[in-house]
Design an enzyme around this catalytic site. Structure first.
Site, short mmCIF file in Angstrom:
data_model
loop_
_atom_site.label_atom_id
_atom_site.label_comp_id
_atom_site.label_asym_id
_atom_site.label_seq_id
_atom_site.Cartn_x
_atom_site.Cartn_y
_atom_site.Cartn_z
N ALA A 136 0.85 -1.19 0.00
CA ALA A 136 0.00 0.00 0.00
C ALA A 136 0.89 1.24 0.00
O ALA A 136 1.95 1.25 0.65
CB ALA A 136 -0.89 -0.01 1.23
N GLY A 139 1.40 -5.21 1.05
CA GLY A 139 0.25 -5.44 0.18
C GLY A 139 0.63 -6.01 -1.17
O GLY A 139 -0.18 -6.66 -1.82
N GLU A 179 0.75 -9.56 -0.69
CA GLU A 179 -0.63 -10.03 -0.50
C GLU A 179 -1.36 -10.18 -1.84
O GLU A 179 -2.18 -11.08 -1.99
CB GLU A 179 -1.38 -9.07 0.41
CG GLU A 179 -0.82 -9.13 1.84
CD GLU A 179 -1.49 -8.11 2.74
OE1 GLU A 179 -1.21 -6.91 2.58
OE2 GLU A 179 -2.30 -8.51 3.58
N GLU A 202 4.94 -4.74 7.40
CA GLU A 202 3.93 -3.86 8.03
C GLU A 202 4.19 -3.59 9.51
O GLU A 202 3.91 -2.50 10.00
CB GLU A 202 2.52 -4.45 7.86
CG GLU A 202 1.92 -4.22 6.48
CD GLU A 202 2.21 -5.37 5.52
OE1 GLU A 202 3.22 -6.10 5.73
OE2 GLU A 202 1.44 -5.54 4.57
#
Ligand code: DAK
Length: 257
Positions: free
Chosen positions: A63, A108, A111, A131
């Site tokens: 992100a 992300g 992910e 993270e």
């Protein structure tokens, strides 16, 4: 465009296109990925998807810390809001997805790759979930998919320590299917996608659905799901074509019907 979405015959190619930010997912990229994925899911001409990152350094570093994380904070805490459907959650996408991991896959970004069915990694790729170094945990499925996919102690190593691993280690622990030289990542992804396109597309989707939905079921429930999907496939034109082609010693011409 933050997501470059191309259709090549039966194959959809999604390229996260923010190389200046190592393909971090900002709000615009997330919106565009959602729209492209819905189009892919609903277009009967498309059978397999490939996701990759623009440039040579990164698949996606997660992100966007400056743009996406403030947006998520605002929306998650202050108003009722649901993330747009993505392969990470909610899309009900049974067409296969291949992650062509051309470089860094962090947070992300990893992910997104975990939400794919097959992962082809560059020798130069590094994968991880940093993270915790930001005071967060993964929010697109990492805490759930990683320990279901690799040994729990290795998932814990990634999730708790936040340190990335290299492509060979990712292969050793079963996080990626294959490691190839950087220039072979996309050709290998295309080759694998073409291989999948030789098979009956409805059968491929049923296999993915049985596998993914089945992993949350008891064995007995899973066997019932398998049986229901098999009964459905036996009523399709593709099944008739596949068996006829075998008997007539020719290549099947599947139509996805
Ligand atoms: N966001 C925004 N920009 C990033 C970025 C990121 N994640 N990562 C890198 N960049 C930008 C840098 O700011 C820099 O831009 P300029 O300064 O040149 O404008 C450019 O990319 C190049 O990066 P560096 O200069 O830092 O390059 P280095 O080679 O020195 O380092 C690096 C590369 C990847 C090690 C480093 O950039 C890094 O540590 N990046 C952060 C990676 C990271 O922490 N990723 C996790 C992000 S958090 C949720 C859903 C999802 C998530 C959370 C919640 N919900 C649904 C609630 C997911 C969270 C995350 O993914």
């Amino acid at each position: 465009m933050a997501i470059d979405y191309q259709k090549e015959g039966r194959i959809a190619i999604f390229t996260i296109n923010r190389p200046e930010a190592l393909n971090a997912m900002n709000v615009q990229a997330a919106r565009e990925l959602h729209q492209a994925m819905v189009d892919f899911r609903d277009d009967p001409e498309l059978w397999v998807g490939i996701i990759t990152g623009a440039g040579e350094r990164a698949f996606c570093v997660g992100a966007d810390i400056k743009d996406m994380l403030p947006f998520l904070k605002e929306h998650l805490q202050n108003r009722p809001w649901a993330m747009p459907d993505t392969p990470m959650r909610g899309l009900e996408l049974w067409k296969p997805l291949i992650a062509a991991i051309n470089g860094l896959a962090l947070g992300g970004g990893l992910e997104i790759a975990l939400a794919c069915d097959l992962r082809i990694a560059s020798e130069k790729a590094r994968l991880g979930t940093p993270e915790v170094m930001l005071g967060l945990i993964p929010g697109w499925g990492g805490t759930q998919r990683l320990p279901r996919m690799i040994p729990q102690c290795k998932a814990a190593e990634l999730l708790l320590m936040g340190k990335p691993i290299d492509a060979q280690e990712a292969y050793r622990i079963g996080l990626v299917n294959i490691v190839v030289p950087p220039e072979a990542v996309m050709p290998t992804a295309r080759e694998w996608a073409e291989t999948i396109c030789q098979a009956g597309p409805l059968a491929v989707r049923a296999a993915k659905e049985a596998m993914l939905r089945g992993s949350g079921l008891t064995l007995e429930e899973g066997l019932r799901l398998e049986n229901a999907l098999e009964a459905y496939l036996m009523g399709t034109e593709d099944f008739a074509e596949g068996t006829s082609a075998f008997i007539e010693k020719r290549k099947p011409n599947f139509k996805g019907k």
